[in-house]
Write an enzyme that holds these catalytic residues in place. Structure first.
Site, short mmCIF file in Angstrom:
data_model
loop_
_atom_site.label_atom_id
_atom_site.label_comp_id
_atom_site.label_asym_id
_atom_site.label_seq_id
_atom_site.Cartn_x
_atom_site.Cartn_y
_atom_site.Cartn_z
N ASN A 11 0.87 -1.17 0.00
CA ASN A 11 0.00 0.00 0.00
C ASN A 11 0.91 1.22 0.00
OD1 ASN A 11 -1.75 2.07 0.53
ND2 ASN A 11 -2.61 1.18 2.40
N ARG A 99 -2.78 -2.05 -3.19
CA ARG A 99 -3.94 -1.19 -2.96
C ARG A 99 -3.78 -0.01 -3.92
NH1 ARG A 99 -4.98 3.09 1.72
NH2 ARG A 99 -7.15 3.55 1.26
N HIS A 187 -12.05 3.86 0.30
CA HIS A 187 -12.14 2.88 1.39
C HIS A 187 -12.94 1.63 0.97
CE1 HIS A 187 -11.44 6.30 4.50
NE2 HIS A 187 -10.33 5.62 4.34
N ARG A 247 -7.68 16.14 7.32
CA ARG A 247 -8.45 16.58 6.14
C ARG A 247 -9.76 17.23 6.59
NH1 ARG A 247 -8.40 11.04 2.97
NH2 ARG A 247 -6.75 10.31 4.36
N GLU A 386 -8.05 -4.49 5.32
CA GLU A 386 -7.93 -4.22 3.88
C GLU A 386 -6.84 -5.08 3.25
OE1 GLU A 386 -7.76 -0.27 5.49
OE2 GLU A 386 -8.62 0.51 3.63
#
Ligand code: ADP
Length: 405
Positions: A11, A99, A187, A247, A386
């Site tokens: 990732n 990913r 996501h 964010r 994930e």
């Protein structure tokens, strides 16, 4: 003695490179992949650190590079690959899963990497400029170092390909939307994993209307109906929706016009503001780390936490509207899995919907169902994974070539 087949999961983020290795044991066919090791390089471009752990979470390595040793991303990836190579005893890497943040409009499932796919991913860079180039470079470098290794790209956007036009559309002129300015959502690998977990354990609920709250450094929500994504809070970019660690989440677009016109702010300054200086960090002036904020007495820290929970509760209602109802609410990722206080604050704001937590169950580590008997909506904590989702996709897709996963 023959080695187990293993899958590397990479990732490559904007300032980090996370890696995991999963084993496909010879004696246990099916989807029973075993974690072998995992780790990450963090702080790329600044104080760069390396950390690795084994399957039992025992630390295998942890150190930082001195400032004068600053290494390129390529050198860091080469370092990781060498380190993994030196630490695999009973396993050999037969595949790598990546990913990939953006798959655009056309890609709705994992894809085996070939030259054409690399070009496609490269072409999507304008849609994810902070992430996509690093993933593409990692794929290219891996192909260079291990030409025999099969690679698979798994997309954060793919799970949302089922969303209807109404959820995807912005009220902009058609021409701009048609060029690809619309909601994609992110996501997706986390939502897919959590949905599968729910389906395996609570099939009746999973076939209903579920809102999943992925609350980590990056946070978003997803409306999942009959196992399919119907709506999500992140949209064109990973900035939209609820406030996150650094964010902003959704913002009146007029704010950007004001900052440009009145403050003379340019593209890079605004990008830095929205991605790295806003959210929990911006509001608290203290930290992007939820744990730190919850332990602080500072009123600004408290307000940051309150704003986070308020905006998430509002978004749960929005997701329920997209499905015309809600049967279950699921919390996942770092904050969602580990903070009973945040779950309680969010659920308290949803009491009008008939959401009721059982306080004792909510405090209990490892407890999945945390709602009270009288709750109209079942509330769950389901840990996400994930990396495991990527490893499963990768080995399943490649099974005709490398053997059954
Ligand atoms: P990422 O999006 O980087 O994968 P994670 O899912 O690991 O992030 O979530 C990181 C967030 O989880 C951080 O804000 C961290 O403070 C928060 N977190 C982890 N454990 C706890 C805890 N026990 N209480 C509150 N927040 C926690």
């Amino acid at each position: 003695m023959s080695l187990n087949k293993a899958c590397l999961v990479l990732n490559a983020g904007s300032s980090s490179l996370k890696f995991s290795v999963f084993r496909q044991p010879k004696e246990a066919p099916g989807n029973q992949l075993q974690a072998v090791l995992n780790g990450q390089i963090s702080g790329i471009g600044g104080a760069t650190q390396f950390e690795a752990k084994d399957a039992d979470n025992q630390q295998l390595a942890k150190f930082h590079w001195e400032a004068h040793e600053e290494m390129s991303r390529e050198a860091l990836l080469r370092y990781v690959l060498r380190w993994i190579d030196n630490h695999l005893v009973d396993d050999e890497l037969v595949a790598a899963g990546h990913r990939v943040v953006h798959g655009g409009k056309a890609i709705s499932r994992p894809q085996q990497v070939d030259a054409q796919l690399i070009d496609t991913l490269d072409g999507l860079t304008p849609l994810a400029p902070l992430h996509q180039p690093h993933t593409v470079s990692a794929i290219r470098l891996l192909a260079d170092i291990y030409p025999e290794l099969k690679q698979v790209a798994c997309f954060d956007t793919a799970f949302h390909a089922t969303q209807p036009w109404l959820s995807r559309a912005f009220a902009l002129p058609r021409q701009i939307s048609d060029e690809g300015v619309c909601k994609y959502g992110f996501h997706g690998l986390s939502y897919e994993y959590v949905t599968k977990q729910l389906l395996a354990k609570h099939p009746r609920l999973a076939q209903g209307k579920v809102v999943i709250c992925h609350l980590g450094n990056g946070s978003s929500l997803c409306a999942v109906k009959d196992g399919q994504s119907i709506d999500t809070s992140m949209s064109f970019s990973a900035l939209d929706g609820v406030p996150m660690g650094t964010r902003s989440g959704a913002l009146d677009p007029g704010v950007l016009l004001y900052l440009m016109r009145e403050k003379g702010m340019g593209l890079e300054e605004i990008e830095d503001l929205l991605y790295r200086r806003s959210g929990l960090l911006g509001v608290s002036g203290l930290s992007n780390d939820m744990k730190v904020l919850q332990e602080s007495d500072d009123p600004n820290a408290r307000q940051a936490v309150e704003l986070f929970c308020f905006r998430i509760a509002k978004e749960v209602a929005a997701m329920a509207t997209s499905m015309n109802g809600i049967n279950a609410l699921v919390f996942t990722a770092g904050i969602g899995e580990n903070s009973p206080a945040i779950r309680a604050m969010i659920c308290e704001k949803l009491s009008w919907l008939g959401v009721q937590l059982n306080d004792t169950l909510n405090q209990r580590r490892g407890q999945e169902l945390i709602s009270g008997l009288g709750s109209n909506i079942a509330v769950f904590v389901i840990p996400t994974n994930e990396e495991l989702m990527i490893a499963r996709h990768t080995l399943n897709l490649l099974s005709p070539v490398i053997g059954q996963a």
